[in-house]
Design an enzyme around this catalytic site. Structure first.
Site, PDB file in Angstrom:
ATOM      1  N   HIS A 155       0.829  -1.224   0.000  1.00  0.00           N
ATOM      2  CA  HIS A 155       0.000   0.000   0.000  1.00  0.00           C
ATOM      3  C   HIS A 155       0.857   1.265   0.000  1.00  0.00           C
ATOM      4  CE1 HIS A 155      -3.228  -2.761   1.305  1.00  0.00           C
ATOM      5  NE2 HIS A 155      -2.323  -3.219   2.152  1.00  0.00           N
ATOM      6  N   SER A 276      15.484  21.554 -16.454  1.00  0.00           N
ATOM      7  CA  SER A 276      14.304  22.363 -16.714  1.00  0.00           C
ATOM      8  C   SER A 276      14.748  23.667 -17.353  1.00  0.00           C
ATOM      9  CB  SER A 276      13.588  22.633 -15.395  1.00  0.00           C
ATOM     10  OG  SER A 276      12.802  23.800 -15.499  1.00  0.00           O
ATOM     11  N   LYS A 282      16.463  21.626 -11.079  1.00  0.00           N
ATOM     12  CA  LYS A 282      15.836  20.370 -11.474  1.00  0.00           C
ATOM     13  C   LYS A 282      16.734  19.416 -12.244  1.00  0.00           C
ATOM     14  CE  LYS A 282      11.215  20.689 -11.490  1.00  0.00           C
ATOM     15  NZ  LYS A 282      10.288  19.661 -11.582  1.00  0.00           N
ATOM     16  N   GLU A 289      10.025   8.459 -17.256  1.00  0.00           N
ATOM     17  CA  GLU A 289       8.652   8.919 -17.510  1.00  0.00           C
ATOM     18  C   GLU A 289       8.192   8.560 -18.926  1.00  0.00           C
ATOM     19  OE1 GLU A 289       8.603  13.082 -16.509  1.00  0.00           O
ATOM     20  OE2 GLU A 289       8.933  12.672 -14.380  1.00  0.00           O
TER      21      GLU A 289
END
Ligand code: ARG
Length: 457
Positions: A155, A276, A282, A289
Site C-alpha cells: 500500500h 528544466s 531540477k 517517464e
C-alpha cells in the site's frame, strides 16, 4: 503501376490511391518479401513449374533489388501500391519476361501473410535478446546488493525490510516470463502460409513443405483460408509487448519515486536525466517517464488490432493491412524502451545508506520485534499490542525502534533484554527471512544461481 489493368477502364482516383497504398509503411518488409520470393521461385523450378533458367534470372534480379534498396540507389516510388507490387514491377523492369512468372501459384494474400510472419519472427527474437540484456544488468545489481537493506512496501507504506537484490529480483522474474512468452509465440507462429494462394490454395503442384523448410519454418500451415486471414501471431506479439511495456512502466514508476527529493534512494545518471528550462535546481527523470508513458501506445496497438480483427469474415480482407503501422510502431517503441531503460538502470547509482535508514525509520522491523516477544513466551496478540505501543512511543519522540534505550523498552515490556537490538537489526531481520524466494542472502544466493543458469540456457 497497377497489377490489375485488364479489368479496369478508369484511372484510379488519387485520393483512392493514397488511401489504399501501403508502400509508405510496408517498405520495411522488403527483405522478407525478397526472401519469400526466392524461396517460392526455387520451389517452382524444383517442381518444374518454371525453368531453371527463369529461376536463375529471377533470383539474380531479386538479389540486385535487395542490394540496390540497401545501398540507397533504388528508391520506393509512390506509384506502387505496396512492397509486393514494387518488387515485382522492378524485377520485370530489370529482367523482362521471366519476372512475370514469379507470381505463378501465389497471391499477395499469402505473400503478405508470409512477409509479416517472417518480420514478426525476427523481431520477436531480437526483442527477446534485448530483454535478456536487461536481465543481465539486473542480475549484476542483484549480485552486488545481497545486503543492501531497504524497506519493502505494501500500500506504498513501509512494511518489512527487504534488500535491493530482492526488489530487483522481482523484476527479473517478470522479464523471465516475458522472455519465455516471446519464445513461446515463435513456436506457434512458425508455420508457413506460402502456397495458400488468395484463399483456396492453387492448382499448381507446389511443394509447400519445401518452401516452409527453406524459410526455417516448422512446417506449412494446414488451412489455406486461415493462412491468409490469421493475424493471431500479431496479436500474441502485441500482447507480449504490452506486458513487457507494463513491466518497464512499473519499474520506471518506482525509479521516478526513488529518484524524488523525498526518497533519494537512487540518482539517475546525468546522461539519462534532463534539466528544466526555468527551474535551475531540477534534474528530471524524463527517460523513466517516457518509458512509462509509451506503454499507452503499445496497449493502443493491441486494442486496435483486436478491434480490427473482431468482425472479419473469412478470408483475406483489406482491413488487415491496418496491422502493419501499429505493429511496427509497437515493436520500435518497445525496442527503444528496452534499450534506454537498460542504459538508464546500468548507470544509475543506489544510495544504500538512505535506503537502509528509510527501512529503519519506517518501523519495518516491528514484525520482528513482535516475533522476539513471541520467542520469549508472549502470545502473538499481546506481542502485537506491545510493539504497537513501542511504535507510538517512537513516533512521538521521532526515533526508530533501534534508537530506544533498553530502559525504554523495558518500561513497556520487561520481557525485552539486551539481545533485542540484534534481533531487530536490519541485518537480522533480512537474514532470518530465508525461505526460498525470500530476501535472506542465503536464499537469494540460490535464486541468483538459478537465474544465471536460466540466462545461460
Ligand atoms: N498491402 C496488403 C496488406 O497489407 C497486401 C495484400 C493485398 N492483397 C489484396 N488482395 N489487396 O494486407
Amino acid at each position: 503501376m497497377k497489377l490489375w489493368g485488364g479489368r479496369f477502364t478508369k484511372e484510379e482516383n488519387q485520393l483512392v490511391h493514397e488511401f489504399n497504398e501501403s508502400l509508405s509503411f510496408d517498405q520495411r518488409l522488403y527483405r522478407q518479401d525478397i526472401e519469400g520470393s526466392i524461396a517460392h521461385v526455387t520451389m517452382l523450378a524444383k517442381q518444374g513449374i518454371v525453368t531453371g533458367e527463369d529461376r536463375d534470372a529471377i533470383i539474380g534480379g531479386l538479389k540486385g533489388i535487395l542490394t540496390d534498396i540497401e545501398n540507397g540507389t533504388l528508391k520506393f516510388t509512390k506509384e506502387h501500391e505496396d512492397i509486393h507490387s514494387f518488387v515485382e514491377a522492378n524485377l520485370t523492369e530489370r529482367i523482362g519476361e521471366p519476372g512475370k512468372r514469379l507470381h505463378t501459384g501465389r497471391s499477395r494474400n499469402d505473400q503478405v501473410a508470409l512477409d509479416m510472419k517472417l518480420y514478426c519472427r525476427e523481431q520477436t527474437e531480437e526483442i527477446a535478446g534485448l530483454v535478456k540484456e536487461l536481465e543481465q544488468v539486473l542480475l549484476t545489481i542483484m549480485e552486488e546488493n545481497l545486503e543492501t537493506y531497504m524497506p519493502g512496501f505494501t500500500h506504498m507504506q513501509k512494511a518489512q525490510p527487504v534488500t535491493l537484490a530482492h526488489h530487483v529480483g522481482a523484476y527479473f522474474e517478470m522479464l523471465e516470463r516475458d522472455r519465455s512468452r516471446l519464445k513461446d509465440i515463435v513456436k506457434r507462429m512458425n508455420y508457413c502460409p506460402l502456397g495458400a494462394g488468395a484463399l483456396a490454395g492453387t492448382t499448381y503442384p507446389l511443394d509447400r513443405g519445401y518452401t516452409a523448410e527453406f524459410l526455417g519454418f516448422s512446417g506449412p500451415t494446414l488451412n489455406s483460408m486461415d493462412s491468409v486471414s490469421d493475424r493471431d501471431y500479431v496479436i500474441e506479439l502485441l500482447s507480449a509487448l504490452s506486458t513487457i511495456a507494463m513491466h518497464l512502466s512499473r519499474f520506471s514508476e518506482e525509479i521516478i519515486i526513488w529518484n524524488s527529493n523525498e526518497y533519494r534512494f537512487v540518482e539517475i545518471d546525468d546522461a539519462y536525466s534532463t534539466g528544466s528550462s526555468i527551474m535551475p535546481q531540477k534534474k528530471n527523470p524524463d527517460i523513466a517517464e517516457l518509458v512509462r508513458g509509451k506503454t499507452g501506445r503499445v496497449y493502443g496497438a493491441l486494442v486496435a488490432i483486436l478491434t480490427t480483427m473482431k468482425g472479419l469474415p473469412l478470408a483475406y480482407n483489406k482491413d488487415m493491412q491496418e496491422d502493419k503501422e501499429l505493429t511496427f510502431d509497437a515493436i520500435d517503441t518497445v525496442k527503444n524502451c528496452l534499450r534506454l531503460f537498460t542504459g538508464m538502470i546500468s548507470t544509475m547509482s543506489f544510495r544504500k545508506d538512505v535506503m537502509e535508514q528509510s527501512a529503519k525509520h519506517g518501523f519495518t522491523n516491528a514484525t520482528d520485534a513482535a516475533d522476539y516477544l513471541v520467542n520469549h513466551g508472549v502470545p502473538f496478540r499481546d506481542a502485537h499490542g506491545i510493539v504497537g505501543q513501542l511504535v507510538l512511543y517512537c513516533i512521538d519522540k521521532g526515533i526508530a525502534l533501534d534508537d530506544m534505550t533498553l530502559a525504554e523498552f523495558r518500561a513497556i515490556s520487561p520481557v525485552f533484554q539486551e539481545d533485542v537490538y540484534e534481533a531487530i537489526s536490519m541485518k537480522t531481520c533480512v537474514e532470518k527471512r530465508m525461505t526460498l524466494g525470500a530476501p535472506g542472502p542465503e536464499a537469494m544466493r540460490k535464486v541468483i544461481a538459478e537465474c544465471r543458469r536460466r540466462l545461460e540456457d
